[in-house]
Scaffold this motif. Structure first.
Motif, PDB file in Angstrom:
ATOM      1  N   LYS A  27       0.821  -1.209   0.000  1.00  0.00           N
ATOM      2  CA  LYS A  27       0.000   0.000   0.000  1.00  0.00           C
ATOM      3  C   LYS A  27       0.857   1.261   0.000  1.00  0.00           C
ATOM      4  CE  LYS A  27      -4.235  -1.873   1.963  1.00  0.00           C
ATOM      5  NZ  LYS A  27      -5.359  -1.645   2.897  1.00  0.00           N
ATOM      6  N   PHE A  28       2.012   1.201   0.636  1.00  0.00           N
ATOM      7  CA  PHE A  28       2.902   2.356   0.615  1.00  0.00           C
ATOM      8  C   PHE A  28       3.414   2.618  -0.794  1.00  0.00           C
ATOM      9  CE2 PHE A  28       6.889   4.586   1.179  1.00  0.00           C
ATOM     10  CZ  PHE A  28       6.586   5.518   2.161  1.00  0.00           C
ATOM     11  N   VAL A  29       3.844   1.577  -1.473  1.00  0.00           N
ATOM     12  CA  VAL A  29       4.305   1.735  -2.869  1.00  0.00           C
ATOM     13  C   VAL A  29       3.161   2.209  -3.750  1.00  0.00           C
ATOM     14  CG1 VAL A  29       5.168   0.470  -4.875  1.00  0.00           C
ATOM     15  CG2 VAL A  29       6.153   0.045  -2.620  1.00  0.00           C
ATOM     16  N   ASN A  30       1.963   1.659  -3.523  1.00  0.00           N
ATOM     17  CA  ASN A  30       0.812   2.040  -4.335  1.00  0.00           C
ATOM     18  C   ASN A  30       0.454   3.512  -4.160  1.00  0.00           C
ATOM     19  OD1 ASN A  30      -1.557   1.683  -5.958  1.00  0.00           O
ATOM     20  ND2 ASN A  30      -2.765   1.497  -4.092  1.00  0.00           N
ATOM     21  N   ALA A  31       0.521   4.016  -2.920  1.00  0.00           N
ATOM     22  CA  ALA A  31       0.091   5.395  -2.642  1.00  0.00           C
ATOM     23  C   ALA A  31       1.144   6.417  -3.053  1.00  0.00           C
ATOM     24  CB  ALA A  31      -0.247   5.545  -1.156  1.00  0.00           C
ATOM     25  N   PHE A  32       2.420   6.081  -2.914  1.00  0.00           N
ATOM     26  CA  PHE A  32       3.461   7.093  -3.079  1.00  0.00           C
ATOM     27  C   PHE A  32       4.244   6.992  -4.384  1.00  0.00           C
ATOM     28  CE2 PHE A  32       2.783   7.080   1.503  1.00  0.00           C
ATOM     29  CZ  PHE A  32       2.711   8.434   1.758  1.00  0.00           C
ATOM     30  N   THR A  33       4.025   5.967  -5.188  1.00  0.00           N
ATOM     31  CA  THR A  33       4.765   5.874  -6.458  1.00  0.00           C
ATOM     32  C   THR A  33       4.462   7.042  -7.394  1.00  0.00           C
ATOM     33  OG1 THR A  33       4.901   3.461  -6.300  1.00  0.00           O
ATOM     34  CG2 THR A  33       5.185   4.424  -8.471  1.00  0.00           C
ATOM     35  N   PRO A  34       3.195   7.431  -7.619  1.00  0.00           N
ATOM     36  CA  PRO A  34       2.961   8.606  -8.479  1.00  0.00           C
ATOM     37  C   PRO A  34       3.583   9.882  -7.934  1.00  0.00           C
ATOM     38  CG  PRO A  34       0.923   7.371  -8.137  1.00  0.00           C
ATOM     39  CD  PRO A  34       1.923   6.842  -7.167  1.00  0.00           C
ATOM     40  N   ILE A  35       3.573  10.044  -6.618  1.00  0.00           N
ATOM     41  CA  ILE A  35       4.139  11.248  -6.006  1.00  0.00           C
ATOM     42  C   ILE A  35       5.655  11.257  -6.151  1.00  0.00           C
ATOM     43  CG2 ILE A  35       4.322  12.513  -3.842  1.00  0.00           C
ATOM     44  CD1 ILE A  35       1.666  11.258  -3.017  1.00  0.00           C
ATOM     45  N   ILE A  36       6.284  10.095  -5.947  1.00  0.00           N
ATOM     46  CA  ILE A  36       7.742  10.018  -6.086  1.00  0.00           C
ATOM     47  C   ILE A  36       8.159  10.290  -7.526  1.00  0.00           C
ATOM     48  CG2 ILE A  36       9.691   8.412  -5.977  1.00  0.00           C
ATOM     49  CD1 ILE A  36       8.370   7.148  -3.539  1.00  0.00           C
ATOM     50  N   TYR A  37       7.375   9.825  -8.482  1.00  0.00           N
ATOM     51  CA  TYR A  37       7.710  10.093  -9.893  1.00  0.00           C
ATOM     52  C   TYR A  37       7.701  11.594 -10.180  1.00  0.00           C
ATOM     53  CZ  TYR A  37       6.791  10.984 -14.788  1.00  0.00           C
ATOM     54  OH  TYR A  37       6.819  11.508 -16.049  1.00  0.00           O
ATOM     55  N   ILE A  38       6.655  12.282  -9.725  1.00  0.00           N
ATOM     56  CA  ILE A  38       6.578  13.726  -9.984  1.00  0.00           C
ATOM     57  C   ILE A  38       7.699  14.469  -9.260  1.00  0.00           C
ATOM     58  CG2 ILE A  38       5.150  15.782  -9.631  1.00  0.00           C
ATOM     59  CD1 ILE A  38       2.694  14.038 -10.015  1.00  0.00           C
ATOM     60  N   ALA A  39       8.028  14.031  -8.059  1.00  0.00           N
ATOM     61  CA  ALA A  39       9.013  14.758  -7.260  1.00  0.00           C
ATOM     62  C   ALA A  39      10.430  14.593  -7.783  1.00  0.00           C
ATOM     63  CB  ALA A  39       8.929  14.302  -5.803  1.00  0.00           C
ATOM     64  N   PHE A  40      10.785  13.407  -8.238  1.00  0.00           N
ATOM     65  CA  PHE A  40      12.195  13.129  -8.503  1.00  0.00           C
ATOM     66  C   PHE A  40      12.521  12.725  -9.935  1.00  0.00           C
ATOM     67  CE2 PHE A  40      11.680  11.777  -3.932  1.00  0.00           C
ATOM     68  CZ  PHE A  40      12.183  12.976  -3.423  1.00  0.00           C
ATOM     69  N   PHE A  41      11.532  12.395 -10.746  1.00  0.00           N
ATOM     70  CA  PHE A  41      11.839  11.904 -12.090  1.00  0.00           C
ATOM     71  C   PHE A  41      11.246  12.763 -13.200  1.00  0.00           C
ATOM     72  CE2 PHE A  41      12.108   8.208  -9.302  1.00  0.00           C
ATOM     73  CZ  PHE A  41      13.354   7.716  -9.636  1.00  0.00           C
ATOM     74  N   ARG A  42      10.107  13.350 -12.956  1.00  0.00           N
ATOM     75  CA  ARG A  42       9.487  14.143 -14.010  1.00  0.00           C
ATOM     76  C   ARG A  42      10.327  15.391 -14.288  1.00  0.00           C
ATOM     77  NH1 ARG A  42       3.330  16.585 -14.368  1.00  0.00           N
ATOM     78  NH2 ARG A  42       3.561  17.401 -16.483  1.00  0.00           N
ATOM     79  N   GLY A  43      10.553  15.660 -15.553  1.00  0.00           N
ATOM     80  CA  GLY A  43      11.328  16.822 -15.971  1.00  0.00           C
ATOM     81  C   GLY A  43      12.824  16.612 -15.961  1.00  0.00           C
ATOM     82  N   ARG A  44      13.290  15.444 -15.501  1.00  0.00           N
ATOM     83  CA  ARG A  44      14.711  15.187 -15.473  1.00  0.00           C
ATOM     84  C   ARG A  44      15.158  14.243 -16.569  1.00  0.00           C
ATOM     85  NH1 ARG A  44      13.042  17.230 -11.297  1.00  0.00           N
ATOM     86  NH2 ARG A  44      14.249  18.233  -9.667  1.00  0.00           N
ATOM     87  N   LEU A  45      14.241  13.565 -17.198  1.00  0.00           N
ATOM     88  CA  LEU A  45      14.545  12.649 -18.297  1.00  0.00           C
ATOM     89  C   LEU A  45      13.874  13.153 -19.571  1.00  0.00           C
ATOM     90  CD1 LEU A  45      13.962   9.309 -16.341  1.00  0.00           C
ATOM     91  CD2 LEU A  45      16.132  10.512 -16.701  1.00  0.00           C
ATOM     92  N   VAL A  46      14.095  14.428 -19.866  1.00  0.00           N
ATOM     93  CA  VAL A  46      13.415  15.065 -20.999  1.00  0.00           C
ATOM     94  C   VAL A  46      14.336  15.220 -22.198  1.00  0.00           C
ATOM     95  CG1 VAL A  46      12.184  17.130 -21.754  1.00  0.00           C
ATOM     96  CG2 VAL A  46      11.854  16.267 -19.441  1.00  0.00           C
ATOM     97  N   GLY A  47      15.568  15.602 -21.934  1.00  0.00           N
ATOM     98  CA  GLY A  47      16.464  15.963 -23.030  1.00  0.00           C
ATOM     99  C   GLY A  47      16.456  17.466 -23.237  1.00  0.00           C
ATOM    100  N   ARG A  48      16.600  17.888 -24.477  1.00  0.00           N
ATOM    101  CA  ARG A  48      16.604  19.310 -24.818  1.00  0.00           C
ATOM    102  C   ARG A  48      15.959  19.477 -26.185  1.00  0.00           C
ATOM    103  NH1 ARG A  48      20.016  20.102 -28.873  1.00  0.00           N
ATOM    104  NH2 ARG A  48      21.741  18.644 -29.197  1.00  0.00           N
ATOM    105  N   PRO A  49      15.598  20.695 -26.554  1.00  0.00           N
ATOM    106  CA  PRO A  49      15.045  20.900 -27.903  1.00  0.00           C
ATOM    107  C   PRO A  49      16.025  20.434 -28.976  1.00  0.00           C
ATOM    108  CG  PRO A  49      14.675  22.832 -26.538  1.00  0.00           C
ATOM    109  CD  PRO A  49      15.557  21.920 -25.748  1.00  0.00           C
ATOM    110  N   GLY A  50      15.512  19.703 -29.907  1.00  0.00           N
ATOM    111  CA  GLY A  50      16.339  19.125 -30.958  1.00  0.00           C
ATOM    112  C   GLY A  50      16.872  17.762 -30.606  1.00  0.00           C
ATOM    113  N   SER A  51      16.798  17.367 -29.377  1.00  0.00           N
ATOM    114  CA  SER A  51      17.294  16.048 -28.957  1.00  0.00           C
ATOM    115  C   SER A  51      16.501  15.578 -27.732  1.00  0.00           C
ATOM    116  CB  SER A  51      18.783  16.115 -28.626  1.00  0.00           C
ATOM    117  OG  SER A  51      19.262  14.836 -28.241  1.00  0.00           O
ATOM    118  N   TYR A  52      15.176  15.510 -27.899  1.00  0.00           N
ATOM    119  CA  TYR A  52      14.316  15.070 -26.805  1.00  0.00           C
ATOM    120  C   TYR A  52      14.357  13.540 -26.667  1.00  0.00           C
ATOM    121  CZ  TYR A  52      12.214  19.693 -26.241  1.00  0.00           C
ATOM    122  OH  TYR A  52      12.002  21.021 -25.976  1.00  0.00           O
ATOM    123  N   LEU A  53      13.981  13.077 -25.476  1.00  0.00           N
ATOM    124  CA  LEU A  53      13.832  11.650 -25.231  1.00  0.00           C
ATOM    125  C   LEU A  53      12.386  11.252 -25.515  1.00  0.00           C
ATOM    126  CD1 LEU A  53      15.847  11.217 -21.900  1.00  0.00           C
ATOM    127  CD2 LEU A  53      16.608  10.764 -24.241  1.00  0.00           C
TER     128      LEU A  53
END
Length: 907
Positions: free
Chosen positions: A559-585
């Motif tokens: 239940k802990f993984v279920n409740a906090f996985t979306p929050i952990i993704y937004i906090a620590f992973f979103r926006g960090r695996l994007v790349g840059r213009p012209g070379s996006y992931l």
């Protein structure tokens, strides 16, 4: 469902045994023997002749029962009943084999209970069709025997004065008590005790130490029910088709309903003493912990509101948001998605930037440190409160019997000792038959204990880890699916012809994605709870405590993984695996990874956290707790077919145990603790992004306490009282969450917010030491001619002019440098500062938490002195007894009620 509430004056002046209004239906037919426990079972009445059957005592003799049990074990059919009993003959002709087998199993089970000394009375002529009841009464000698076996601490005749505080502390306590007097419940338990009975483990040999003048009140209803339950657990025939019913003595229900389970007394303290008297120590500790947790949320909520108000007050003076919202801001930003998205102006992110400042300001750093210290103080305060309750409830010497892991070396030593002594002593000329059997039983007990230890500590079954990993993988897959939803919906909404829709794309996508995550979390919570129980059953734990702890741990992890996985993704992973213009992931070569808003992902983290937390509390913790028990109660009512009764039959008053049969069975405290532990995670883990979390938790818990109280009093069958001196594994989980919260908040402040980049710019790159120019400093340049083929915007003239350079948030070299689009030295400087902040913050806060832990003693000083005083008084009491043995009239003085001729003999 229950009798009308009694007046508080009557309840405060009478004990449950004295209150005659509460004695209806609580005695055997003779009106003398009290009903201590109720068992229920399903019956099938084959003919109308059975309707004349009344409540009757069992009359089978021991020989008949033993013969029936012996034939049942050999697989032969039971002996036929006498022909003179037409009722039994009718049963034999009408019941099928399955019903006949269940009936004989019940008879065997009931016979075993009577062999243990319990007295039974059947009642099948009830107004609830298809349900039979077995009333159980524990005679005095059974109560004495089992109390000694369970090592129950009972009050002795010795009374001593409880030392009261003196000096400045006493005056402060007096003032506090007077100020908070309206907050205390109107019960006798609330009044301070100036004298206390010395408690000692009950022993039949030392009954003269106890006040047995009133045997009916010596063992209260809670203790009597617990004793009967222990006998039921030890009865060998465990396959009898029974379900546990209620202990019918429920006088305290009236007072608890008025002073505890009513929403009108939400502002008052809980009558924990009465809760413990009615439900037992284990449930009493839960509500004491929940009450203390709610009280501790008050200062956390006040500080969180102050931090939020500070952000509101300083938003107009925040230089970065002022630069973004300035009308002359002419910075052109790169598209947020391929083809469908156009170039846009930075000032369009003005609202997001101002809202981010409410939660991303210097006060949030202070609040994170405060909450870490708050968690440490809460844990220490609870340890002191728990120790005080242990003293008041006479649990200071109580140790749970199922702590098997601590007995490994003990069993090994006992095994060696028994084998050694028996090998030295096994001489036919010196050892009689009875001692030999004793030694043999001792060896077998030691071997069984060692085998139990080895089985409990055995590794999990082979399929456990793959199944658990699969469940966690399902959670990750769902989070990934929500990511794809956000990416695709963002591109689709940007293609809309409605300008309002295009201008609110981010808000719509964030909110709908958070709601989808909430629905998935609620569904998977129920699935994971069932999976955790199934996995625990596969492990075959050998003790109830081991089963409970393993189930709790698995349920918590899933239940802990279920409740906090979306929050952990937004906090620590979103926006960090994007790349840059012209070379996006890209994902699947077509879905471009999503970016954070210009103000960072902290605002999106706040939205996700608030929706998940509030949704779980409102839907799962409140609506489900109210709706599901009522729905199950309605289903049981419909299945009982009471609607087919005639109107006059329906109007007849049911017995208390018949009424309680329609209540929901007690399923344990695991769901109650689990929802509070998950809430504790919301309050502490990401509090840097949502300082209002303690306030919402406080408001929820004020309702939760009364909701749980009402559920326990009016919606659930009264559970068997269980002794416990602490909250068990939940305390370790709380400490673990509090420690992890320090690390997570350090990373949230350092990597998710812009606190560290602002400090680095202000002290290293700002020309005048201010924040002017910070926004421009955090953005890089991109030449639009470097777009990949097919990735450029479909409408390059959307802004009314040809765009040659666009900006994006990152620390990279400009296109005119020798190393275009390579991370710049500013990036490494900010990264080093972020890592340094994490290390410093984590170590400083944990050191401060350890200092708080060291400064606050686990045992209050007054409780420590009283425990020491009790030990001295107990030694003096036994010394006087030893001295009294030398007197000639000692045996006369020692004679107790159980040695009188009128007292039943011990079987």
């Amino acid at each position: 469902m229950h009798s009308p509430p009694l007046s508080p004056q009557l309840l405060n002046s009478l004990t449950p045994e004295e209150n005659t209004q509460c004695q209806h239906g609580l005695y055997f037919q003779d009106g003398e023997r009290r009903v201590d426990y109720i068992l229920t079972y399903h019956i099938k009445k084959p003919s109308s002749s059975r309707s004349n059957r009344q409540s009757s005592r069992f009359t089978d003799n021991a020989f008949t029962r033993s013969l029936r049990r012996g034939t049942a074990r050999l697989g032969r059919p039971p002996p036929p009943q006498p022909r003179g009993d037409p009722e039994v003959a009718s049963q034999d002709h009408s019941m099928d084999y399955h019903e006949d087998d269940k009936r004989y199993r019940r008879e065997e089970f009931e016979g075993n209970l009577r062999d243990m000394g319990l007295e039974l009375e059947k009642d099948e002529d009830t107004k609830t069709p298809g349900v039979g009841f077995v009333k159980i009464h524990a005679p005095w000698h059974v109560l004495c025997r089992e109390a000694e076996f369970m090592k129950l601490k009972m009050p002795t005749k010795k009374v001593y004065e409880v030392k009261q505080c003196s000096g400045v502390g006493a005056k402060i306590n007096t003032l506090v008590n007077k100020a908070t007097e309206p907050l205390h419940p109107n019960v006798e338990e609330n009044r301070g005790q100036h004298v206390k009975h010395l408690s000692y483990a009950f022993s039949r040999e030392k009954q003269h130490l106890f006040d047995l003048s009133d045997r009916d009140s010596f063992f209260d209803s809670k203790t009597r029910a617990s004793i009967v339950f222990e006998v039921l657990k030890r009865t060998k025939c465990t396959k009898a088709k029974y379900s546990m019913g209620n202990n019918p003595l429920r006088c305290l229900f009236q007072l608890l309903y008025e002073e505890w389970a009513s929403y009108s007394v939400f502002y008052k303290y809980q009558p924990i003493g009465l809760v413990r008297k009615y439900f037992g120590e284990k449930i009493g500790l839960y509500f004491a912990w929940l009450g203390l947790y709610t009280q501790m949320l008050i200062p956390a909520s006040l500080v969180g509101v102050i931090v939020f108000l500070y952000g509101c007050a300083t938003v107009d003076n925040n230089i970065p948001s002022m630069e973004i919202c300035h009308p002359r801001n002419n910075i052109t930003m790169c598209p947020l998605c391929d083809r469908a998205c156009n170039y846009w102006k930075l000032k369009e992110a003005c609202g997001t930037a101002r809202a981010s400042h409410l939660f991303d300001n210097p006060a949030t750093v202070f609040f994170s440190i405060f909450m870490a210290l708050w968690a440490a103080m809460f844990m220490e305060h609870w340890k002191r409160r728990q120790m005080r309750l242990n003293y008041e409830w006479d649990l200071t010497g109580f140790e749970e019997e199922e702590r098997v892991f601590c007995l490994v070396f003990f069993y090994l030593f006992v095994l060696w000792f028994v084998v050694f002594v028996s090998s030295e002593s096994m001489k036919p000329t010196e050892i009689a038959e009875e001692p030999t059997n004793k030694w043999k039983q001792t060896v077998q007990s030691a071997m069984a204990g060692l085998k139990l230890v080895l089985l409990v500590s055995s590794p999990p079954p082979p399929g456990l880890i793959p199944v658990t990993s699969f469940q966690i993988g399902v959670t990750f897959a769902i989070v990934f699916g929500v990511i794809l939803y956000r990416i695709s919906i963002t591109a689709a909404l940007h293609m809309s012809n409605n300008p309002t829709t295009r201008s609110n794309v981010r808000l719509m996508v964030k909110t709908t994605a958070a709601i989808i995550n909430l629905v998935v979390i609620l569904i998977l919570d129920e699935v994971y709870g069932a999976v955790a129980r199934w996995l625990t059953v596969l492990e075959v734990p050998k003790t109830d405590r081991s089963f409970e702890e393993r189930l709790i741990f698995k349920t918590f992890v899933l239940k802990f993984v279920n409740a906090f996985t979306p929050i952990i993704y937004i906090a620590f992973f979103r926006g960090r695996l994007v790349g840059r213009p012209g070379s996006y992931l890209y994902v699947f070569e077509s879905y471009r990874m999503e970016e954070c808003a210009h103000g960072g992902c902290l605002m999106e983290l706040c939205i996700q956290l608030s929706i998940t937390m509030l949704g779980k509390q409102l839907i799962q913790n409140n609506l489900f707790e109210i709706g599901i028990p009522k729905l199950k109660k309605l289903i049981r009512y419909i299945k009982s077919k009471r609607r087919s009764f005639q109107e006059e039959e329906r109007e007849k008053k049911l017995q208390r145990y018949e009424t309680d049969h329609f209540l929901e069975p007690f399923a344990g405290l695991t769901p109650e603790y689990m929802e509070m532990i998950i809430q504790f995670g919301f309050v502490t883990l990401f509090v840097a992004s949502f300082p209002l979390a303690p306030l919402f938790a406080l408001l929820n818990n004020i309702i939760e306490i009364r909701l749980d109280a009402k559920k326990f009093v009016a919606e659930l069958r009264r559970p068997v009282a269980a002794r416990a001196k602490d909250i068990g594994i939940w305390y370790n989980l709380l400490r673990g969450v509090a420690k992890v919260a320090v690390i997570i908040n350090a990373f949230v402040i350092s990597f998710t917010s812009d606190f560290i980049p602002r400090l680095v710019y202000q002290y290293m790159y700002s020309p005048d030491g201010s924040m002017h120019g910070f926004v421009n400093h955090t953005m890089s340049y991109f030449n639009v001619s470097d777009f990949q083929d097919g990735k450029e915007p479909m409408d390059p003239h959307h802004l009314g002019y040809q765009v040659e350079m666009c900006r994006y948030k990152d620390y990279r070299e400009p296109p005119w440098s020798n190393t275009p689009y390579v991370v710049s030295k500013e990036f490494w400087a900010v990264l080093a500062a972020r890592l340094a902040f994490v290390i410093v913050f984590q170590n400083v806060v944990m050191l401060m938490s350890d200092i708080v832990d060291w400064l606050i003693p686990d045992i209050p000083k007054d409780i420590s002195l009283q425990i020491h005083k009790e030990k001295i008084l107990m030694v003096e009491l036994f010394m006087k007894e030893e001295q009294g043995k030398m007197q000639p009239n000692y045996e006369k003085q020692k004679q107790s009620p159980c040695t009188m001729p009128s007292c039943p003999t011990i079987q």
